[in-house]
Write a protein that holds these residues in place. Structure first.
Motif, PDB file in Angstrom:
ATOM      1  N   LYS A   1      -6.602  -2.252   6.071  1.00 12.96           N
ATOM      2  CA  LYS A   1      -6.921  -2.384   7.499  1.00 12.96           C
ATOM      3  C   LYS A   1      -5.637  -2.648   8.276  1.00 12.96           C
ATOM      4  O   LYS A   1      -4.607  -2.992   7.703  1.00 12.96           O
ATOM      5  N   LEU A   2      -5.707  -2.516   9.575  1.00 15.92           N
ATOM      6  CA  LEU A   2      -4.552  -2.799  10.426  1.00 15.92           C
ATOM      7  C   LEU A   2      -4.145  -4.263  10.283  1.00 15.92           C
ATOM      8  O   LEU A   2      -4.991  -5.133  10.056  1.00 15.92           O
ATOM      9  N   ALA A   3      -2.877  -4.535  10.397  1.00 15.35           N
ATOM     10  CA  ALA A   3      -2.276  -5.865  10.337  1.00 15.35           C
ATOM     11  C   ALA A   3      -2.264  -6.468   8.933  1.00 15.35           C
ATOM     12  O   ALA A   3      -1.905  -7.628   8.779  1.00 15.35           O
ATOM     13  N   ASP A   4      -2.639  -5.705   7.913  1.00 14.41           N
ATOM     14  CA  ASP A   4      -2.506  -6.187   6.539  1.00 14.41           C
ATOM     15  C   ASP A   4      -1.028  -6.227   6.167  1.00 14.41           C
ATOM     16  O   ASP A   4      -0.224  -5.438   6.673  1.00 14.41           O
ATOM     17  N   VAL A   5      -0.673  -7.138   5.270  1.00 16.84           N
ATOM     18  CA  VAL A   5       0.708  -7.268   4.815  1.00 16.84           C
ATOM     19  C   VAL A   5       0.782  -6.783   3.371  1.00 16.84           C
ATOM     20  O   VAL A   5       0.022  -7.232   2.521  1.00 16.84           O
ATOM     21  N   LEU A   6       1.702  -5.851   3.122  1.00 13.81           N
ATOM     22  CA  LEU A   6       1.879  -5.277   1.786  1.00 13.81           C
ATOM     23  C   LEU A   6       3.252  -5.615   1.236  1.00 13.81           C
ATOM     24  O   LEU A   6       4.238  -5.660   1.986  1.00 13.81           O
ATOM     25  N   ARG A   7       3.308  -5.838  -0.072  1.00 15.35           N
ATOM     26  CA  ARG A   7       4.582  -5.954  -0.776  1.00 15.35           C
ATOM     27  C   ARG A   7       4.595  -4.835  -1.808  1.00 15.35           C
ATOM     28  O   ARG A   7       3.765  -4.790  -2.700  1.00 15.35           O
ATOM     29  N   ILE A   8       5.531  -3.906  -1.660  1.00 14.21           N
ATOM     30  CA  ILE A   8       5.586  -2.698  -2.483  1.00 14.21           C
ATOM     31  C   ILE A   8       6.917  -2.660  -3.217  1.00 14.21           C
ATOM     32  O   ILE A   8       7.981  -2.742  -2.593  1.00 14.21           O
ATOM     33  N   ARG A   9       6.863  -2.523  -4.543  1.00 17.62           N
ATOM     34  CA  ARG A   9       8.084  -2.414  -5.343  1.00 17.62           C
ATOM     35  C   ARG A   9       8.203  -0.972  -5.831  1.00 17.62           C
ATOM     36  O   ARG A   9       7.350  -0.481  -6.551  1.00 17.62           O
ATOM     37  N   THR A  10       9.272  -0.288  -5.396  1.00 21.92           N
ATOM     38  CA  THR A  10       9.524   1.089  -5.795  1.00 21.92           C
ATOM     39  C   THR A  10      10.929   1.175  -6.381  1.00 21.92           C
ATOM     40  O   THR A  10      11.629   0.178  -6.493  1.00 21.92           O
ATOM     41  N   GLU A  11      11.344   2.393  -6.726  1.00 20.37           N
ATOM     42  CA  GLU A  11      12.697   2.599  -7.241  1.00 20.37           C
ATOM     43  C   GLU A  11      13.747   2.275  -6.176  1.00 20.37           C
ATOM     44  O   GLU A  11      14.875   1.907  -6.499  1.00 20.37           O
ATOM     45  N   GLN A  12      13.399   2.410  -4.905  1.00 16.03           N
ATOM     46  CA  GLN A  12      14.338   2.146  -3.826  1.00 16.03           C
ATOM     47  C   GLN A  12      14.474   0.662  -3.529  1.00 16.03           C
ATOM     48  O   GLN A  12      15.345   0.262  -2.771  1.00 16.03           O
ATOM     49  N   GLY A  13      13.610  -0.168  -4.056  1.00 23.71           N
ATOM     50  CA  GLY A  13      13.669  -1.608  -3.819  1.00 23.71           C
ATOM     51  C   GLY A  13      12.294  -2.159  -3.530  1.00 23.71           C
ATOM     52  O   GLY A  13      11.270  -1.500  -3.721  1.00 23.71           O
ATOM     53  N   GLU A  14      12.278  -3.389  -3.053  1.00 25.08           N
ATOM     54  CA  GLU A  14      11.016  -4.053  -2.732  1.00 25.08           C
ATOM     55  C   GLU A  14      10.855  -4.124  -1.217  1.00 25.08           C
ATOM     56  O   GLU A  14      11.720  -4.622  -0.513  1.00 25.08           O
ATOM     57  N   PHE A  15       9.732  -3.600  -0.741  1.00 27.57           N
ATOM     58  CA  PHE A  15       9.440  -3.546   0.681  1.00 27.57           C
ATOM     59  C   PHE A  15       8.373  -4.585   1.008  1.00 27.57           C
ATOM     60  O   PHE A  15       7.405  -4.732   0.270  1.00 27.57           O
ATOM     61  N   GLU A  16       8.551  -5.289   2.117  1.00 26.17           N
ATOM     62  CA  GLU A  16       7.518  -6.176   2.639  1.00 26.17           C
ATOM     63  C   GLU A  16       7.200  -5.659   4.037  1.00 26.17           C
ATOM     64  O   GLU A  16       8.027  -5.751   4.943  1.00 26.17           O
ATOM     65  N   ILE A  17       5.998  -5.105   4.193  1.00 26.51           N
ATOM     66  CA  ILE A  17       5.664  -4.409   5.434  1.00 26.51           C
ATOM     67  C   ILE A  17       4.341  -4.897   5.990  1.00 26.51           C
ATOM     68  O   ILE A  17       3.507  -5.453   5.276  1.00 26.51           O
ATOM     69  N   SER A  18       4.157  -4.668   7.284  1.00 28.71           N
ATOM     70  CA  SER A  18       2.859  -4.900   7.913  1.00 28.71           C
ATOM     71  C   SER A  18       2.349  -3.548   8.404  1.00 28.71           C
ATOM     72  O   SER A  18       3.110  -2.709   8.895  1.00 28.71           O
ATOM     73  N   VAL A  19       1.064  -3.331   8.266  1.00 23.56           N
ATOM     74  CA  VAL A  19       0.443  -2.049   8.576  1.00 23.56           C
ATOM     75  C   VAL A  19       0.197  -1.955  10.082  1.00 23.56           C
ATOM     76  O   VAL A  19      -0.465  -2.806  10.666  1.00 23.56           O
ATOM     77  N   LEU A  20       0.718  -0.902  10.705  1.00 26.11           N
ATOM     78  CA  LEU A  20       0.546  -0.664  12.139  1.00 26.11           C
ATOM     79  C   LEU A  20      -0.426   0.467  12.432  1.00 26.11           C
ATOM     80  O   LEU A  20      -0.996   0.529  13.517  1.00 26.11           O
ATOM     81  N   GLY A  21      -0.576   1.388  11.480  1.00 25.59           N
ATOM     82  CA  GLY A  21      -1.455   2.531  11.680  1.00 25.59           C
ATOM     83  C   GLY A  21      -2.056   2.971  10.366  1.00 25.59           C
ATOM     84  O   GLY A  21      -1.523   2.685   9.297  1.00 25.59           O
ATOM     85  N   LEU A  22      -3.176   3.667  10.449  1.00 29.02           N
ATOM     86  CA  LEU A  22      -3.862   4.149   9.255  1.00 29.02           C
ATOM     87  C   LEU A  22      -3.942   5.660   9.291  1.00 29.02           C
ATOM     88  O   LEU A  22      -4.196   6.251  10.337  1.00 29.02           O
ATOM     89  N   SER A  23      -3.726   6.278   8.142  1.00 27.31           N
ATOM     90  CA  SER A  23      -3.810   7.722   8.044  1.00 27.31           C
ATOM     91  C   SER A  23      -4.170   8.110   6.624  1.00 27.31           C
ATOM     92  O   SER A  23      -3.703   7.490   5.667  1.00 27.31           O
ATOM     93  N   GLU A  24      -5.008   9.137   6.495  1.00 30.08           N
ATOM     94  CA  GLU A  24      -5.360   9.672   5.187  1.00 30.08           C
ATOM     95  C   GLU A  24      -4.600  10.949   4.887  1.00 30.08           C
ATOM     96  O   GLU A  24      -4.677  11.467   3.785  1.00 30.08           O
ATOM     97  N   GLN A  25      -3.894  11.472   5.893  1.00 29.19           N
ATOM     98  CA  GLN A  25      -3.168  12.724   5.720  1.00 29.19           C
ATOM     99  C   GLN A  25      -1.670  12.460   5.734  1.00 29.19           C
ATOM    100  O   GLN A  25      -1.169  11.685   6.536  1.00 29.19           O
TER     101      GLN A  25
END
Length: 134
Positions: A48-72
């Motif tokens: 949902k909007l305003a959720d906070v995600l912590r994502i670990r990828t090969e590029q590093g660890e991202f801490e983001i907040s969701v501003l928009g939703l898209s399935e495409q």
């Protein structure tokens, strides 16, 4: 970009271009590399909007907040509009990237494959020299 009230998190990660495919996004979620509001989740979890995600990828660890939703999946410029990365996260990734660049790397002189007999002898001599000095 299609706006929705909620989107599966694996679809959103793919649409926001954190992963190249949905299956890679699902695998990362299953492996525990993605946390939603500091909780481990499953790929079918709705985002949902305003959720906070912590994502670990090969590029590093991202801490983001969701501003928009898209399935495409759209262009990269549209994908960047779906989230906002915290300043602390940006600084931490830059610091980690600099540390990785400064870290010593062991590179085999011949490139790929097993070491040659000569190279094994040199390694053995190096190990003996370092163990005797301790």
């Amino acid at each position: 970009m299609i706006e929705a009230k909620s989107v599966r998190i694996d679809k959103w990660l793919w649409a926001a271009r954190f992963f190249k495919t949905r299956s890679l996004a699902s695998a990362a979620i299953d492996a525990g590399h993605v946390h939603l509001n500091k909780e481990r989740i499953k790929p079918a979890r709705l985002l949902k909007l305003a959720d906070v995600l912590r994502i670990r990828t090969e590029q590093g660890e991202f801490e983001i907040s969701v501003l928009g939703l898209s399935e495409q999946r759209g262009p990269a410029t549209a994908a960047r509009m779906l989230y906002q990365e915290s300043e602390e996260s940006v600084l931490r990734r830059q610091r980690d990237q600099e540390a990785r660049q400064l870290a010593p790397r062991f590179e085999h002189p011949a490139g790929e494959g097993r070491p040659s007999k000569k190279w094994r002898r040199q390694l053995h001599q190096f190990e003996q020299k370092n163990s005797s000095s301790e």
